[in-house]
Design an enzyme around this catalytic site. Structure first.
Site, PDB file in Angstrom:
ATOM      1  CG  ASP A 249      23.484 -23.064 -27.682  1.00 14.89           C
ATOM      2  OD1 ASP A 249      23.955 -22.859 -28.139  1.00 14.89           O
ATOM      3  OD2 ASP A 249      22.895 -21.133 -27.558  1.00 14.89           O
ATOM      4  CE  LYS A 260      24.766 -20.339 -33.548  1.00 11.79           C
ATOM      5  NZ  LYS A 260      24.253 -19.135 -33.364  1.00 11.79           N
TER       6      LYS A 260
END
Ligand code: MRU
Length: 364
Positions: A249, A260
């Site tokens: 991310d 995650k």
């Protein structure tokens, strides 16, 4: 790069047709392929916040498209409110989720396009914004393919010949991008040359692995086996995993990787047992303005998402007794020292990451 011929997917999670923006509602998968329409920036931001549309590159695309639908709507209403509507859209969308840097990066591009078109009629500005949003999506589509090729080349050099087993965490696939996926893009390209089996971590509590990766890969004909997150370390230790490939991310300038929650533990197990740990992400996920992982904002989601399970069909089942608190950081940071390679569309970075990532960002 090895040329492995056409690689594709049957999974397309968004569309923009006749001015209508629609997303495959990822909360309803795998039981239902339901589409939701977002007619305003507010509706798009709400879809991003609720994880109806998710995955770092795809939320960048979604945010850009959210600006487009808002610009279309405001242009249809006339000039006076156009600039204000755009400004409100930028603010709403950029605040919808904090960790994936693709989101603010996409909004920054849309802001630059809006600024460059100042003085033009609203309709013209809206069409320039659409062109920029479609460019962001197209760059991501093409980027996924290059990531897949670079990642497969890296793995070919690092893992034993013959059938391979790749473990992945969360969903970094077609459902998370505008293309074949990042981590799953690598798997798809590798599978063009050899037999590949995939272990998909379930990825509690939103079940991106169970609901999304398993759905996407089985739909595209892959051999996919679901693993409870808590089994990943012992399965890695057992020697049954050739390599781990995950998405990201946000990647800090020093190579620390936010992905995650649960990714860090997988990386630790890989290092303990000599299994390659590879991160696959576009350069739009690399944030050189954040020095290290400690500067990456980690989204804290409601503990209710841990305490209860939403069943497909709408029912919610409480898993813990009343009065119990739950802590849910949605992402964690894997230190660069545990990462064997960061594969981007421009090439593969290996340690020392500060130099390697800067060199890739400078390549244009
Ligand atoms: O909360 P999510 O489902 O948006 O989290 C997604 C991930 O962590 C992915 O691994 C990451 O965004 C990369 S997607 C290509």
């Amino acid at each position: 790069m090895t040329d492995r011929g056409p690689i594709s997917t049957s999974v397309v999670p968004w569309e923009y047709r006749d001015g209508r923006l629609r997303f495959l509602d990822q909360r309803a998968l795998p039981s239902e392929e339901r589409w939701i329409e977002c007619a305003t920036a507010a509706e798009t931001a709400a879809a991003i916040r609720a994880l109806a549309v998710r995955g770092a590159p795809l939320i960048g695309v979604a945010a850009a498209m959210g600006v487009v639908v808002e610009a279309n709507r405001a242009a249809a209403e006339g000039e006076p409110g156009f600039a204000g509507a755009l400004e409100a859209a930028f603010g709403l969308l950029v605040a919808s989720r904090p960790t994936a840097v693709n989101l603010p990066a996409a909004i920054a591009r849309m802001r630059r396009t809006a600024a460059a078109s100042l003085g033009s009629p609203a309709g013209k500005r809206a069409s320039l914004l659409l062109e920029e949003a479609l460019r962001i999506a197209e760059e991501d589509r093409a980027g996924c393919l290059s990531i897949g090729r670079h990642g497969a080349d890296f793995l070919e050099r690092r893992i034993a010949p013959g059938p391979a087993t790749i473990l992945t965490h969360c969903n970094a696939g077609a459902l998370a991008t505008a293309g074949i996926g990042t981590a799953l893009g690598v798997i798809r390209v590798l599978a063009a040359d050899r037999e590949v089996r995939v272990f998909a971590d379930e990825t509690r509590p939103f079940w991106q692995g169970a609901r999304l990766t398993a759905w996407e890969l089985s739909r595209d004909g892959f051999d996919v086996t679901l693993l409870p997150d808590v089994a990943a370390a012992s399965v890695i230790a057992s020697g049954r995993v050739s390599a781990v490939v995950v998405g990201a991310d946000r990647i800090a300038a020093n190579g620390d990787v936010a992905n995650k929650v649960g990714t860090y533990g997988v990386a630790l197990a890989c290092r303990a047992h000599g299994v390659p740990f590879v991160v696959a992400a576009p350069t739009s996920t690399v944030d050189l303005s954040t020095a290290s992982g400690s500067g990456i904002p980690i989204e804290m989601r409601s503990g209710d998402e841990v305490l209860s399970i939403d069943l497909p069909g709408g029912a919610t089942v409480r898993m813990a007794p009343a009065g119990i608190a739950a802590l849910y950081p949605a992402f964690d940071v894997t230190p660069a020292a545990l990462v064997d390679a960061i594969v981007t569309e421009r090439g593969t970075a290996v340690a020392p990451y500060a130099e390697a990532l800067r060199a890739l960002q400078d390549l244009r």
